[in-house]
Design a protein around this motif. Structure first.
Motif, mmCIF file in Angstrom:
data_model
loop_
_atom_site.group_PDB
_atom_site.id
_atom_site.type_symbol
_atom_site.label_atom_id
_atom_site.label_comp_id
_atom_site.label_asym_id
_atom_site.label_seq_id
_atom_site.Cartn_x
_atom_site.Cartn_y
_atom_site.Cartn_z
ATOM 1 N N ASP A 88 37.276 24.360 74.439
ATOM 2 C CA ASP A 88 36.693 25.544 73.793
ATOM 3 C C ASP A 88 35.240 25.257 73.428
ATOM 4 N N SER A 133 32.781 32.116 71.010
ATOM 5 C CA SER A 133 34.215 31.894 71.228
ATOM 6 C C SER A 133 34.624 31.894 72.691
ATOM 7 N N TRP A 134 34.230 30.869 73.406
ATOM 8 C CA TRP A 134 34.599 30.707 74.806
ATOM 9 C C TRP A 134 35.769 29.727 74.872
ATOM 10 N N ALA A 135 36.924 30.205 75.288
ATOM 11 C CA ALA A 135 38.124 29.370 75.377
ATOM 12 C C ALA A 135 38.079 28.499 76.629
#
Length: 160
Positions: A88, A133-135
């Protein structure tokens, strides 16, 4: 007896074709027109390049992104790049540089969610996505042009 052998032969041929098509699907779904890249905490930046091929409306993938932005422009049906996040990441910026041509950007995440990027300003019509919020996972990235059939050379820079 000969009829049964022909039926079994035809069924075997059909089964072989179906199995071959199914085996090819993951490859087709993940193929990209240009370079793929991987990001993690140790390597949080990337720069790749390509050429827009504006024939497929990006709105066919998604009319709006996860925050309600309209997805516009034209690109190839295959993604231009595959971006793999090993973990993440809190924030990422994807910036197109095509010499100030009118570009667009669409990123589809591992969960199917979409982020779309538009012009960065009146003086620079190149597209940018700046988001949180990049998973972890595999992302498909399309770099397009705002006009059907426009071909622009570009570089795509990705950074935290």
């Amino acid at each position: 007896m000969a009829i049964k052998q022909q039926q079994w032969g035809a069924m075997g041929l059909v089964a072989g074709l179906v199995m071959g098509a199914v085996a090819a699907l993951p490859t087709l779904a993940q193929s990209a027109n240009f370079e793929s890249f991987t990001l993690d905490e140790a390597t949080p930046n990337a720069s790749v390049s390509g050429v827009t091929n504006g024939i497929f409306a990006l709105s066919n993938i998604s009319g709006r992104d996860r925050t309600g932005n309209i997805c516009t422009g034209f690109a190839d049906t295959n993604p231009d790049h595959i971006m793999v996040l090993q973990q993440d990441l809190a924030a990422l910026t994807l910036q197109v540089n095509s010499g100030s041509n009118d570009t667009s950007l669409l990123v589809q995440g591992p969960d199917g969610s979409v982020r779309c990027g538009q012009d960065t300003g009146r003086r620079n019509p190149d597209a940018r996505i700046q988001d949180q919020s990049w998973a972890a996972g595999t992302y498909r990235v399309w770099v397009g042009s705002h006009h059907h059939g426009q071909r622009y050379s570009y570089s795509l820079n990705v950074s935290p």
